[in-house]
Write a protein that holds these residues in place. Structure first.
Motif, short mmCIF file in Angstrom:
data_model
loop_
_atom_site.label_atom_id
_atom_site.label_comp_id
_atom_site.label_asym_id
_atom_site.label_seq_id
_atom_site.Cartn_x
_atom_site.Cartn_y
_atom_site.Cartn_z
N UNK A 73 0.76 -1.15 -0.02
CA UNK A 73 0.17 -0.04 0.14
C UNK A 73 1.02 1.14 -0.06
N UNK A 74 2.22 1.08 0.23
CA UNK A 74 2.91 2.10 0.17
C UNK A 74 4.10 2.17 -1.04
N UNK A 75 4.20 1.18 -1.60
CA UNK A 75 5.16 0.98 -2.94
C UNK A 75 4.99 -0.33 -3.56
N UNK A 76 5.11 -0.22 -4.80
CA UNK A 76 5.00 -1.71 -5.61
C UNK A 76 5.79 -2.72 -4.84
N UNK A 77 5.27 -3.95 -4.90
CA UNK A 77 5.91 -5.08 -4.44
C UNK A 77 6.04 -6.19 -5.62
N UNK A 78 7.33 -6.58 -5.88
CA UNK A 78 7.48 -7.78 -6.85
C UNK A 78 6.75 -8.97 -6.65
N UNK A 79 6.23 -9.88 -7.64
CA UNK A 79 5.93 -10.83 -7.36
C UNK A 79 6.61 -12.12 -6.73
N UNK A 80 8.14 -12.02 -6.89
CA UNK A 80 8.92 -12.91 -6.37
C UNK A 80 8.81 -12.49 -4.79
N UNK A 81 8.88 -11.36 -4.18
CA UNK A 81 8.87 -11.08 -2.87
C UNK A 81 7.48 -11.51 -2.38
N UNK A 82 6.50 -11.60 -3.04
CA UNK A 82 5.10 -12.09 -2.49
C UNK A 82 5.36 -13.60 -2.38
N UNK A 83 5.68 -14.26 -3.42
CA UNK A 83 6.19 -15.75 -3.22
C UNK A 83 7.07 -16.19 -2.07
#
Length: 754
Positions: A73-83
């Motif tokens: 909600x503050x900055x975009x997050x990469x899909x790899x970080x989510x995984x």
């Protein structure tokens, strides 16, 4: 890379994506948003996000929690970080599929990097994934190394908070002391910043510590896959369901018969009292819950209702019950089943206690739950996914599966609703032996008419005979033909019901048949022609004995009477032509009786010259004039359920309106004419002049327009004809020629050239 705002991201999507979004989240389209900015504001609101998250399964919710934990909600997050946050057991492809699902619902947006609305943090709860708040004190600190230096008792306490709720209550948080003076694990951890003090009795585990303790599973234990569901296959599902239907219809008819004679009282707080429920259970040969369920079914179908009288209101059948009683059993069932499927109430709550320890009464407003039909259909839809005649081994396992599919739906009664639905559906014959029946599947997919047809095919063929036993019982080896069922029901009482119903002939039941006008010869003929077994002599003797004594003493009905000490005057009244219309009958030299109300009798006699007076039970003259008019009680207003998705045509209109609103918002206005000030002919003339000017210059106008539904929108139009109260032009957004009635245009502006 800075995050792209949700508004800009939505503007970049095609019309099909926007239409799919409105279909999946119908609350966004009610009322239709005027432009993309309003749509984005709604989509990012906490209430809408929470409602949309209720449709997500456990794994997709874990991915959403991972985005929140990663501060998307503050900055975009990469899909790899989510995984990485979800854990090593989740494949990258599956995480991306979950992200695609979130994007389709506008709960997240992006492609390689993803963002969420700030309200997603609130929608995920105070502690997303069971993690506490970030501690500024631990920023830049090697938390894992610090944890290695802790005593075993301290690590055990932190591990308990890390794998459960991050908040704990303890008296040791009353005062924060330096590390060298700390005596308990809580005091030591507070001194080192590994716990946060919230108040004198509450501590919280910082997010950095929780993540470090969880290791390769930052979100904790996430059930990645749907729980297994054990199933069984049976060949007698439809037949078993049909047997339950016959029993249910019998109980419903018995309730109608009981309340037709002895209506049940309405509690002051509404609903059905405990005493009436127990009496009903005895009459229907079931338990209290079963009796309450039958009453709720008939209430939901509109077959029983509150009389709503000012004094002593009662539960009694409505006029709608008459055609229902003469319908075929399959059609009777379809009426009840359809009412149950859409019933905005939870009959399973009956008998339970609320937060104030008050018993929840059947038929009361306390049982009203508008989401109930949606949850009911979810359960049946899960059963319909299984092959025909395949059922679940346990309702608890089905509840576990549905809880995984939508853990945020149903509230605290989520699992109970599944169990109640299975129990109620089984009693209704919609479900049998844990499987949905053919009629239940038809009800879910095609409606009551198709369901009634399927149920009729599942029911055994009606039989045209009975078996009379020597002990004065009559066995029906199956459902009886309608006329035979009526005849046997008049002369015998049901002793036990089921696939083979047992009736018993008694002195009272024979007398009841004779009271309906049947003769002894009729009853002998009935048993002689319809019984496949010889009629026992004891039954013939019983019928003849009751018939000999029946009717020797007779009674009649008289609503009013006339008495006079002068027999001559009474003879004059009885000889008058009005006496025939009043159905006056002489039962003594000084007494006439009539089945009509006394007030009507007195009025008619006064019209022909007599002067009668009314008297009360004590012989004194009374006044029968009405005290005044009465008005019926106002019906209770029922609130509607959740918003439904608009039709395809309406969806296209809404998307076009969104595009038009965006175009209008980006348009520079020139000279404007408003019709909202009520200027009359002058404003109309100014509007026509402005539109003709735009036609001559081959320019564009921005109009504020109210459609036939009363929905206001803005349109950019290239006008080419105005007259007869109509503006005709080309809509710049969808490139179609449209006509706009001038009386629906509230303002018009020339678009300034850039």
């Amino acid at each position: 890379m800075p995050a792209v705002p949700l508004t800009e991201w939505l503007r970049g999507q095609d019309d099909q994506m926007l239409a799919d979004l409105l279909r999946a989240r119908p609350d966004l389209a009610a009322p239709p948003p005027p432009d993309i900015a309003v749509l984005a504001a709604r989509a990012g609101s906490r209430a809408s996000l929470t409602r949309a998250a209720e449709s997500l399964d456990t794994f997709t919710l874990a991915v959403l929690d991972a985005l929140v934990v990663a501060d998307a909600d503050q900055h975009p997050v990469a899909a790899e970080r989510v995984a990485e946050l979800v854990g090593p057991e989740a494949s990258t492809s599956r995480v991306r599929a979950a992200l695609d699902r979130l994007v389709a619902l506008a709960l997240a947006w992006g492609s390689a990097e993803y963002s969420v609305a700030p309200a997603a943090r609130e929608a995920s709860g105070l502690y997303p994934a069971g993690l506490g708040q970030t501690s500024p004190v631990l920023e830049g600190v090697d938390v894992a190394a610090l944890l290695e230096t802790l005593p075993e008792a301290d690590r055990r306490l932190l591990a308990t908070l890390a794998h459960g709720s991050p908040v704990g209550r303890t008296r040791d948080a009353a005062v924060v002391v330096p590390l060298e003076r700390a005596e308990t694990p809580v005091q030591r951890l507070l001194a080192q910043g590994l716990l946060l003090r919230r108040d004198a009795e509450t501590v919280e585990l910082p997010r950095q510590v929780g993540l470090a303790l969880r290791g390769e599973s930052p979100l904790g234990t996430v059930r990645l896959d749907e729980p297994p569901l054990r199933t069984t296959r049976r060949s007698d599902v439809d037949a078993t369901g049909a047997g339950e239907v016959l029993e249910l219809v019998r109980r419903a008819e018995n309730l109608v018969a009981l309340w037709s004679v002895e209506p049940a009282g309405v509690l002051k707080s509404g609903g059905l009292g405990v005493r009436d429920v127990r009496r009903l259970a005895r009459e229907l040969d079931t338990d209290d819950r079963g009796a309450a369920f039958v009453a709720e079914l008939l209430f939901g179908a509109g077959l029983v209702a509150d009389s709503a009288t000012a004094t002593n209101p009662e539960w009694m059948p409505t006029t709608a019950v008459e055609p229902w009683l003469v319908a075929a059993p399959a059609n009777q069932w379809a009426t009840l089943a359809a009412a149950w499927l859409d019933l905005p109430r939870l009959p399973g709550l009956a008998g339970m206690r609320d937060a104030k320890d008050k018993v929840l009464a059947p038929l009361s407003d306390d049982l009203r739950r508008p989401p109930a039909p949606v949850e009911r259909r979810r359960v049946l839809a899960a059963l319909a996914e299984l092959p025909p005649n395949t059922g679940v081994a346990s309702p608890d396992e089905l509840a576990e599966v549905l809880a995984w599919r939508a853990p945020r739906r149903g509230g605290r009664l989520r699992d109970e609703i599944v169990r109640w639905t299975m129990t109620e559906a089984t009693a209704l014959g919609v479900v049998a032996l844990g499987a949905i029946t053919s009629a239940g599947r038809a009800l879910l997919d095609d409606g009551p008419a198709a369901a009634a047809k399927a149920m009729a095919e599942s029911m055994p063929e009606p039989v045209d005979h009975v078996l009379v036993q020597a002990d004065l019982t009559v066995v029906a080896p199956g459902p009886l033909e309608p006329t035979l069922a009526i005849d046997i029901g008049q002369v015998a009482d049901v002793e036990s019901a089921g696939s083979a119903t047992v009736y018993r002939v008694t002195e009272a039941s024979v007398r009841r048949a004779l009271d309906t006008g049947r003769t002894a010869e009729d009853l002998h003929e009935l048993f002689r022609t319809r019984s496949r077994t010889p009629v026992p002599q004891s039954l013939s003797y019983l019928i003849d004995d009751i018939a000999r004594r029946h009717g020797r003493l007779r009674g009649g009905t008289a609503t009013s009477f006339l008495r006079c000490d002068d027999p001559v005057l009474l003879a004059e009244v009885s000889a008058h032509p009005t006496a025939a219309s009043l159905e006056l009958r002489r039962i003594a030299p000084t007494v006439l009786v009539s089945p009509l109300p006394l007030a009507e009798v007195l009025d008619e006699l006064r019209k022909v010259g007599f002067a009668p007076a009314a008297e009360g039970a004590d012989g004194q003259v009374v006044d029968l004039r009405q005290a005044g008019h009465r008005v019926p009680a106002t019906a209770r207003v029922r609130r509607g359920g959740p918003p439904t998705a608009p039709s395809e045509e309406r969806m296209r209109e809404i998307v076009a309106q969104l595009r038009a609103g965006d175009t209008a918002a980006a348009t520079r206005r020139g000279r404007t004419v408003s019709l909202t000030a009520g200027g009359g002919a002058a404003d109309t003339a100014a509007t026509l002049a402005l539109l003709r000017e735009a036609i001559e210059q081959n320019g564009h106008v921005l109009i504020d327009f109210v459609d036939s539904r009363g929905v206001a929108s803005q349109r950019v139009v290239t006008p080419f004809r105005v007259g007869g109260g109509i503006l005709e032009g080309r809509d710049k957004v969808n490139d179609t020629v449209r006509q706009y009635p001038l009386h629906r245009i509230t303002s018009a502006s020339l678009i300034a050239s850039s």
